[in-house]
Scaffold this motif. Structure first.
Motif, short mmCIF file in Angstrom:
data_model
loop_
_atom_site.label_atom_id
_atom_site.label_comp_id
_atom_site.label_asym_id
_atom_site.label_seq_id
_atom_site.Cartn_x
_atom_site.Cartn_y
_atom_site.Cartn_z
N ASP A 162 75.72 75.88 6.69
CA ASP A 162 74.78 76.25 7.88
C ASP A 162 73.90 77.56 7.68
O ASP A 162 72.58 77.62 8.35
CB ASP A 162 75.54 76.87 9.20
CG ASP A 162 76.19 75.25 10.11
OD1 ASP A 162 75.79 74.35 9.78
OD2 ASP A 162 76.63 75.19 10.73
N ARG A 166 69.98 77.55 7.89
CA ARG A 166 69.33 78.79 9.03
C ARG A 166 67.87 79.37 7.13
O ARG A 166 67.61 79.53 8.69
CB ARG A 166 69.93 79.00 9.57
CG ARG A 166 70.68 78.39 11.08
CD ARG A 166 72.08 79.52 11.63
NE ARG A 166 72.71 80.60 10.85
CZ ARG A 166 74.29 79.89 11.26
NH1 ARG A 166 74.13 79.02 11.17
NH2 ARG A 166 74.32 80.64 10.74
N GLU A 169 65.04 77.53 7.24
CA GLU A 169 64.68 77.19 8.13
C GLU A 169 63.46 78.38 9.00
O GLU A 169 62.62 78.09 8.95
CB GLU A 169 65.10 76.97 9.80
CG GLU A 169 65.60 75.52 9.37
CD GLU A 169 66.86 74.58 10.15
OE1 GLU A 169 67.23 75.58 10.65
OE2 GLU A 169 67.10 73.14 10.84
N ARG A 170 64.27 79.43 8.86
CA ARG A 170 63.82 80.40 9.20
C ARG A 170 61.86 81.02 8.39
O ARG A 170 60.86 81.79 9.08
CB ARG A 170 64.32 82.19 9.09
CG ARG A 170 63.82 83.24 9.04
CD ARG A 170 64.95 84.30 9.33
NE ARG A 170 65.52 84.54 8.09
CZ ARG A 170 65.30 85.67 7.33
NH1 ARG A 170 63.77 86.69 7.60
NH2 ARG A 170 65.66 85.97 6.10
#
Length: 391
Positions: A162, A166, A169-170
Protein backbone atom coordinates in the motif's frame (compact mmCIF):
# COMPACT_ATOMS: atom_id res chain seq x y z
CA UNK A 1 19.82 14.63 -25.63
CA UNK A 2 19.58 14.69 -21.83
CA UNK A 3 19.81 11.37 -20.03
CA UNK A 4 19.09 10.99 -16.33
CA UNK A 5 20.63 7.96 -14.61
CA UNK A 6 18.94 6.90 -11.37
CA UNK A 7 20.92 4.09 -9.70
CA UNK A 8 20.13 2.34 -6.48
CA UNK A 9 22.22 3.85 -3.67
CA UNK A 10 24.57 0.85 -3.67
CA UNK A 11 28.08 0.98 -5.08
CA UNK A 12 28.01 -2.47 -6.67
CA UNK A 13 24.79 -1.64 -8.53
CA UNK A 14 26.01 1.76 -9.72
CA UNK A 15 29.28 0.46 -11.18
CA UNK A 16 27.41 -1.47 -13.89
CA UNK A 17 25.82 1.74 -15.21
CA UNK A 18 29.06 3.67 -15.60
CA UNK A 19 30.22 2.41 -19.04
CA UNK A 20 26.86 3.26 -20.64
CA UNK A 21 26.87 6.69 -18.99
CA UNK A 22 30.40 7.27 -20.33
CA UNK A 23 29.28 6.20 -23.80
CA UNK A 24 26.39 8.66 -23.64
CA UNK A 25 28.77 11.48 -22.70
CA UNK A 26 31.25 10.47 -25.41
CA UNK A 27 28.41 10.64 -27.95
CA UNK A 28 27.82 14.27 -26.94
CA UNK A 29 24.81 13.86 -24.67
CA UNK A 30 24.25 15.49 -21.31
CA UNK A 31 24.27 13.06 -18.38
CA UNK A 32 23.25 13.47 -14.75
CA UNK A 33 23.36 10.77 -12.07
CA UNK A 34 20.78 11.28 -9.32
CA UNK A 35 21.06 9.25 -6.13
CA UNK A 36 21.34 9.50 -2.37
CA UNK A 37 24.45 11.15 -0.86
CA UNK A 38 25.80 7.75 0.21
CA UNK A 39 27.30 7.26 -3.27
CA UNK A 40 27.86 10.89 -4.32
CA UNK A 41 31.64 10.57 -4.00
CA UNK A 42 31.61 7.29 -5.94
CA UNK A 43 29.68 8.95 -8.76
CA UNK A 44 32.04 11.90 -8.83
CA UNK A 45 35.13 9.65 -8.89
CA UNK A 46 33.66 7.87 -11.91
CA UNK A 47 33.90 11.13 -13.83
CA UNK A 48 30.17 11.84 -13.99
CA UNK A 49 28.00 14.64 -12.64
CA UNK A 50 26.14 13.78 -9.45
CA UNK A 51 22.79 15.11 -8.29
CA UNK A 52 22.52 14.30 -4.54
CA UNK A 53 18.96 13.60 -3.41
CA UNK A 54 17.59 14.17 0.09
CA UNK A 55 20.88 15.46 1.46
CA UNK A 56 19.29 16.15 4.83
CA UNK A 57 18.56 12.51 5.61
CA UNK A 58 21.78 10.74 4.52
CA UNK A 59 20.80 7.23 5.68
CA UNK A 60 23.51 4.59 5.91
CA UNK A 61 23.87 3.11 2.45
CA UNK A 62 24.09 -0.43 3.82
CA UNK A 63 21.16 -0.53 6.20
CA UNK A 64 18.85 -1.88 3.50
CA UNK A 65 21.16 -4.88 3.05
CA UNK A 66 20.97 -6.25 6.58
CA UNK A 67 18.88 -9.41 6.80
CA UNK A 68 18.64 -12.32 9.20
CA UNK A 69 19.82 -14.91 6.68
CA UNK A 70 19.74 -17.72 9.25
CA UNK A 71 16.05 -17.11 9.88
CA UNK A 72 15.35 -16.97 6.14
CA UNK A 73 17.30 -20.18 5.51
CA UNK A 74 15.10 -22.03 8.01
CA UNK A 75 11.96 -21.37 5.93
CA UNK A 76 10.69 -23.62 3.11
CA UNK A 77 12.05 -22.46 -0.28
CA UNK A 78 8.93 -20.73 -1.63
CA UNK A 79 8.14 -19.10 1.70
CA UNK A 80 11.76 -17.98 1.95
CA UNK A 81 11.62 -16.28 -1.45
CA UNK A 82 8.32 -14.61 -0.64
CA UNK A 83 9.64 -13.40 2.72
CA UNK A 84 12.82 -12.05 1.12
CA UNK A 85 10.77 -10.21 -1.49
CA UNK A 86 8.49 -8.68 1.14
CA UNK A 87 11.38 -7.50 3.34
CA UNK A 88 13.33 -6.04 0.48
CA UNK A 89 10.26 -4.46 -1.11
CA UNK A 90 9.56 -2.50 2.08
CA UNK A 91 13.18 -1.35 2.14
CA UNK A 92 13.11 -0.29 -1.51
CA UNK A 93 9.81 1.54 -1.02
CA UNK A 94 11.33 3.44 1.91
CA UNK A 95 14.35 4.36 -0.22
CA UNK A 96 12.09 5.53 -3.05
CA UNK A 97 9.99 7.61 -0.68
CA UNK A 98 13.12 9.27 0.73
CA UNK A 99 14.21 10.58 -2.68
CA UNK A 100 10.82 10.99 -4.39
CA UNK A 101 10.36 14.73 -3.93
CA UNK A 102 13.92 15.65 -4.91
CA UNK A 103 14.06 13.29 -7.88
CA UNK A 104 10.70 14.42 -9.23
CA UNK A 105 11.58 18.09 -8.80
CA UNK A 106 14.93 17.68 -10.54
CA UNK A 107 13.36 15.79 -13.44
CA UNK A 108 10.74 18.52 -13.93
CA UNK A 109 13.43 21.17 -13.87
CA UNK A 110 16.06 19.46 -16.04
CA UNK A 111 13.59 17.80 -18.48
CA UNK A 112 15.49 14.61 -19.45
CA UNK A 113 14.74 12.85 -22.72
CA UNK A 114 15.35 9.43 -21.15
CA UNK A 115 15.54 8.01 -17.63
CA UNK A 116 17.86 5.05 -17.04
CA UNK A 117 17.16 3.49 -13.63
CA UNK A 118 18.05 0.48 -11.55
CA UNK A 119 15.02 -1.86 -11.50
CA UNK A 120 15.09 -1.75 -7.69
CA UNK A 121 14.98 2.04 -7.63
CA UNK A 122 11.21 2.24 -7.34
CA UNK A 123 11.36 6.02 -7.69
CA UNK A 124 12.35 5.66 -11.36
CA UNK A 125 8.79 6.02 -12.73
CA UNK A 126 8.37 9.24 -10.74
CA UNK A 127 11.02 10.84 -12.98
CA UNK A 128 9.80 9.42 -16.29
CA UNK A 129 5.99 9.02 -16.24
CA UNK A 130 4.96 12.62 -15.47
CA UNK A 131 7.21 13.84 -18.30
CA UNK A 132 6.11 11.19 -20.78
CA UNK A 133 9.67 10.04 -21.44
CA UNK A 134 10.84 6.40 -21.73
CA UNK A 135 12.05 4.58 -18.64
CA UNK A 136 14.98 2.26 -19.33
CA UNK A 137 16.07 -0.28 -16.74
CA UNK A 138 19.74 -1.17 -16.37
CA UNK A 139 20.53 -4.55 -14.83
CA UNK A 140 23.57 -5.42 -12.72
CA UNK A 141 23.57 -9.18 -13.24
CA UNK A 142 21.08 -12.04 -13.61
CA UNK A 143 17.62 -10.50 -13.21
CA UNK A 144 16.99 -11.80 -9.70
CA UNK A 145 14.46 -9.05 -8.99
CA UNK A 146 12.19 -10.13 -11.84
CA UNK A 147 12.56 -13.76 -10.85
CA UNK A 148 11.51 -13.00 -7.28
CA UNK A 149 8.77 -10.61 -8.35
CA UNK A 150 9.02 -6.93 -7.42
CA UNK A 151 6.65 -4.02 -8.10
CA UNK A 152 7.05 -2.72 -11.63
CA UNK A 153 8.62 -6.00 -12.73
CA UNK A 154 5.46 -7.94 -13.48
CA UNK A 155 4.25 -8.37 -9.89
CA UNK A 156 0.41 -8.41 -9.89
CA UNK A 157 -1.00 -5.12 -8.66
CA UNK A 158 -2.90 -6.77 -5.80
CA UNK A 159 0.47 -7.81 -4.34
CA UNK A 160 1.90 -4.28 -4.30
CA UNK A 161 2.47 -2.74 -0.87
CA UNK A 162 0.00 0.00 0.00
CA UNK A 163 2.86 2.39 0.76
CA UNK A 164 4.11 2.24 -2.84
CA UNK A 165 0.63 2.64 -4.31
CA UNK A 166 0.08 5.74 -2.16
CA UNK A 167 3.51 7.12 -3.17
CA UNK A 168 2.78 6.77 -6.88
CA UNK A 169 -0.72 8.18 -6.50
CA UNK A 170 0.71 11.20 -4.66
CA UNK A 171 2.61 12.02 -7.85
CA UNK A 172 -0.37 11.32 -10.09
CA UNK A 173 0.90 8.03 -11.50
CA UNK A 174 -1.51 5.40 -12.75
CA UNK A 175 -0.53 2.04 -11.29
CA UNK A 176 0.84 -0.44 -13.86
CA UNK A 177 2.51 -3.80 -13.53
CA UNK A 178 5.30 -2.51 -15.82
CA UNK A 179 6.60 1.00 -16.50
CA UNK A 180 9.80 0.12 -18.32
CA UNK A 181 10.16 0.51 -22.08
CA UNK A 182 13.37 -1.51 -22.45
CA UNK A 183 15.99 -3.17 -20.26
CA UNK A 184 19.72 -2.77 -20.87
CA UNK A 185 21.32 -6.04 -19.80
CA UNK A 186 25.10 -6.56 -19.39
CA UNK A 187 24.54 -10.16 -18.27
CA UNK A 188 25.63 -12.63 -20.98
CA UNK A 189 22.81 -14.63 -22.53
CA UNK A 190 24.14 -17.88 -21.10
CA UNK A 191 24.10 -16.52 -17.54
CA UNK A 192 20.76 -14.69 -17.60
CA UNK A 193 18.31 -16.65 -15.44
CA UNK A 194 15.13 -14.71 -16.25
CA UNK A 195 13.18 -13.84 -19.39
CA UNK A 196 13.76 -10.09 -19.66
CA UNK A 197 11.14 -8.28 -21.80
CA UNK A 198 12.37 -5.80 -24.43
CA UNK A 199 15.94 -6.73 -23.57
CA UNK A 200 18.87 -4.77 -25.01
CA UNK A 201 22.07 -6.80 -24.60
CA UNK A 202 25.18 -4.72 -23.91
CA UNK A 203 28.78 -5.81 -23.56
CA UNK A 204 29.96 -5.83 -19.96
CA UNK A 205 32.83 -3.35 -19.75
CA UNK A 206 34.66 -3.82 -16.44
CA UNK A 207 34.45 -0.85 -14.10
CA UNK A 208 34.90 -1.58 -10.40
CA UNK A 209 35.91 1.89 -9.26
CA UNK A 210 38.85 4.16 -9.97
CA UNK A 211 42.35 4.29 -8.53
CA UNK A 212 46.07 4.18 -9.33
CA UNK A 213 47.98 1.06 -10.34
CA UNK A 214 50.20 0.06 -7.37
CA UNK A 215 53.88 -0.67 -7.96
CA UNK A 216 53.61 -4.39 -7.20
CA UNK A 217 50.98 -4.77 -9.93
CA UNK A 218 53.02 -3.20 -12.75
CA UNK A 219 55.17 -6.23 -13.49
CA UNK A 220 54.45 -9.94 -13.97
CA UNK A 221 53.65 -12.02 -10.89
CA UNK A 222 56.44 -14.35 -9.74
CA UNK A 223 53.89 -17.08 -8.97
CA UNK A 224 50.35 -17.71 -10.20
CA UNK A 225 48.23 -15.01 -8.61
CA UNK A 226 44.85 -15.82 -7.07
CA UNK A 227 42.43 -13.04 -6.18
CA UNK A 228 40.02 -13.47 -3.28
CA UNK A 229 37.21 -10.93 -3.44
CA UNK A 230 34.35 -10.75 -0.97
CA UNK A 231 32.70 -7.66 -2.41
CA UNK A 232 30.76 -4.82 -0.82
CA UNK A 233 27.30 -6.32 -0.56
CA UNK A 234 27.71 -9.61 1.24
CA UNK A 235 30.33 -8.41 3.71
CA UNK A 236 27.93 -5.62 4.64
CA UNK A 237 24.94 -7.93 4.87
CA UNK A 238 26.74 -10.33 7.15
CA UNK A 239 28.39 -7.63 9.23
CA UNK A 240 31.56 -9.70 9.01
CA UNK A 241 29.94 -12.67 10.73
CA UNK A 242 30.12 -16.11 9.19
CA UNK A 243 32.46 -15.02 6.41
CA UNK A 244 34.06 -17.88 4.51
CA UNK A 245 37.12 -15.80 3.71
CA UNK A 246 39.36 -17.42 6.39
CA UNK A 247 38.38 -20.83 5.01
CA UNK A 248 39.24 -19.73 1.46
CA UNK A 249 42.66 -18.48 2.61
CA UNK A 250 43.22 -21.76 4.45
CA UNK A 251 42.33 -23.72 1.30
CA UNK A 252 44.78 -21.68 -0.77
CA UNK A 253 47.62 -22.34 1.68
CA UNK A 254 48.29 -25.69 0.02
CA UNK A 255 49.09 -24.13 -3.36
CA UNK A 256 52.21 -22.37 -4.57
CA UNK A 257 50.36 -19.18 -5.41
CA UNK A 258 50.34 -15.50 -4.54
CA UNK A 259 47.15 -14.66 -2.63
CA UNK A 260 45.64 -11.19 -2.98
CA UNK A 261 42.54 -10.35 -0.91
CA UNK A 262 40.57 -7.31 -2.06
CA UNK A 263 38.29 -5.46 0.35
CA UNK A 264 36.54 -2.13 0.73
CA UNK A 265 38.25 0.14 3.20
CA UNK A 266 35.22 0.08 5.49
CA UNK A 267 35.27 -3.71 5.52
CA UNK A 268 38.91 -4.32 6.39
CA UNK A 269 38.38 -4.41 10.15
CA UNK A 270 35.75 -7.14 9.99
CA UNK A 271 38.11 -9.57 8.25
CA UNK A 272 40.33 -10.12 11.28
CA UNK A 273 43.93 -11.39 11.12
CA UNK A 274 45.16 -13.13 7.99
CA UNK A 275 48.46 -14.97 7.38
CA UNK A 276 51.45 -12.73 6.77
CA UNK A 277 52.01 -13.94 3.21
CA UNK A 278 48.52 -12.84 2.16
CA UNK A 279 48.43 -9.44 0.46
CA UNK A 280 45.38 -7.45 1.55
CA UNK A 281 44.52 -4.47 -0.65
CA UNK A 282 41.83 -1.86 -0.07
CA UNK A 283 39.76 -0.18 -2.78
CA UNK A 284 41.78 -1.73 -5.64
CA UNK A 285 39.57 -1.86 -8.75
CA UNK A 286 39.21 -5.43 -9.97
CA UNK A 287 39.72 -4.41 -13.59
CA UNK A 288 43.34 -3.61 -12.64
CA UNK A 289 43.97 -6.84 -10.74
CA UNK A 290 42.10 -9.65 -12.48
CA UNK A 291 43.96 -9.50 -15.83
CA UNK A 292 47.06 -10.61 -13.89
CA UNK A 293 45.36 -13.51 -12.10
CA UNK A 294 45.27 -17.25 -12.73
CA UNK A 295 42.02 -17.64 -10.77
CA UNK A 296 39.58 -15.77 -8.56
CA UNK A 297 37.60 -16.98 -5.54
CA UNK A 298 34.59 -14.85 -4.70
CA UNK A 299 31.07 -14.58 -3.28
CA UNK A 300 29.08 -14.54 -6.53
CA UNK A 301 28.61 -10.81 -7.08
CA UNK A 302 27.82 -9.78 -10.65
CA UNK A 303 30.70 -7.31 -10.89
CA UNK A 304 33.32 -9.85 -9.89
CA UNK A 305 31.75 -12.63 -11.95
CA UNK A 306 31.54 -10.60 -15.16
CA UNK A 307 34.95 -8.91 -14.76
CA UNK A 308 36.59 -12.31 -14.36
CA UNK A 309 34.72 -13.58 -17.43
CA UNK A 310 35.85 -10.64 -19.59
CA UNK A 311 39.50 -11.32 -18.75
CA UNK A 312 39.20 -15.09 -19.09
CA UNK A 313 39.89 -15.83 -15.43
CA UNK A 314 38.56 -19.15 -14.04
CA UNK A 315 36.30 -18.71 -11.01
CA UNK A 316 35.45 -20.46 -7.78
CA UNK A 317 32.28 -19.11 -6.20
CA UNK A 318 31.46 -19.81 -2.56
CA UNK A 319 27.86 -18.67 -2.50
CA UNK A 320 26.66 -16.79 0.60
CA UNK A 321 23.23 -18.47 0.72
CA UNK A 322 20.91 -20.85 -1.10
CA UNK A 323 19.07 -18.01 -2.85
CA UNK A 324 22.25 -16.77 -4.48
CA UNK A 325 23.16 -20.32 -5.41
CA UNK A 326 19.96 -20.87 -7.36
CA UNK A 327 19.60 -17.48 -9.04
CA UNK A 328 23.07 -15.97 -9.38
CA UNK A 329 25.65 -18.68 -9.77
CA UNK A 330 23.77 -21.70 -11.10
CA UNK A 331 24.08 -20.53 -14.73
CA UNK A 332 27.83 -19.92 -14.24
CA UNK A 333 28.32 -23.52 -13.15
CA UNK A 334 26.21 -24.73 -16.09
CA UNK A 335 28.47 -22.81 -18.49
CA UNK A 336 31.56 -24.65 -17.16
CA UNK A 337 33.27 -21.27 -16.71
CA UNK A 338 33.58 -21.73 -12.96
CA UNK A 339 32.96 -23.98 -10.00
CA UNK A 340 30.14 -22.99 -7.63
CA UNK A 341 30.11 -24.29 -4.08
CA UNK A 342 27.42 -24.41 -1.41
CA UNK A 343 27.59 -22.00 1.55
CA UNK A 344 28.66 -24.77 3.93
CA UNK A 345 31.33 -26.31 1.69
CA UNK A 346 34.33 -27.66 3.63
CA UNK A 347 37.85 -26.29 3.37
CA UNK A 348 38.85 -29.45 1.52
CA UNK A 349 35.99 -28.92 -0.91
CA UNK A 350 37.12 -25.35 -1.57
CA UNK A 351 40.69 -26.59 -2.04
CA UNK A 352 39.60 -29.19 -4.58
CA UNK A 353 37.63 -26.59 -6.53
CA UNK A 354 40.61 -24.24 -6.65
CA UNK A 355 42.77 -27.09 -7.89
CA UNK A 356 40.23 -27.74 -10.64
CA UNK A 357 40.17 -24.20 -12.02
CA UNK A 358 43.96 -23.89 -11.88
CA UNK A 359 44.21 -26.71 -14.43
CA UNK A 360 43.26 -26.82 -18.09
CA UNK A 361 40.02 -28.65 -17.30
CA UNK A 362 38.27 -25.34 -16.59
CA UNK A 363 39.61 -23.34 -19.53
CA UNK A 364 37.27 -24.26 -22.39
CA UNK A 365 34.16 -22.90 -20.69
CA UNK A 366 36.06 -19.80 -19.60
CA UNK A 367 37.12 -19.00 -23.17
CA UNK A 368 33.62 -19.63 -24.49
CA UNK A 369 32.06 -17.21 -21.98
CA UNK A 370 34.74 -14.60 -22.67
CA UNK A 371 34.05 -14.74 -26.40
CA UNK A 372 30.31 -14.47 -25.79
CA UNK A 373 30.79 -11.25 -23.86
CA UNK A 374 33.23 -9.75 -26.37
CA UNK A 375 30.82 -10.41 -29.24
CA UNK A 376 27.96 -8.51 -27.55
CA UNK A 377 27.16 -4.94 -28.74
CA UNK A 378 29.21 -2.26 -26.99
CA UNK A 379 27.78 0.57 -24.88
CA UNK A 380 28.43 2.89 -27.84
CA UNK A 381 26.19 0.67 -29.99
CA UNK A 382 23.47 0.84 -27.33
CA UNK A 383 23.62 4.65 -27.24
CA UNK A 384 22.49 4.69 -30.86
CA UNK A 385 19.39 2.67 -29.87
CA UNK A 386 18.68 5.02 -26.95
CA UNK A 387 18.85 7.98 -29.33
CA UNK A 388 16.15 6.44 -31.52
CA UNK A 389 13.90 5.86 -28.49
CA UNK A 390 13.96 9.52 -27.51
CA UNK A 391 12.90 10.79 -30.93
Amino acid sequence: MRILFAPLAAVSHYFHMVPLAWACRAAGHEVRVASQPAITDVITRSGLTSVPLNEAAQPGDREWLKLDMDALAALPPQERLARLRDIRTRQFVAMADAISDDLSAFARSWQPDLVVADPLNLAGPLASEPLGVPLIHHLWGPDVARHLGYPGLGLPLEMWPDELVRLYERFGLKIHEEYVAHTVDPCPDSLQSAKVPNRIPVRYVPYNGSGPVPGWLRGPAERPRVCVSWGYVHTAAAGGQGSRLPDVVAALAGFDVEIVVTVAKADREVLGDLPGDVRVVEELPLQLLLPTCAAVVHHGGGGTMFTAAVYGVPQVVVVPDAIASALLTGPLADSNAGVCLNPDESVDGIKNAIGTVLTDTAQEGVRRLQQEILSTPTPADVVARLERMAR
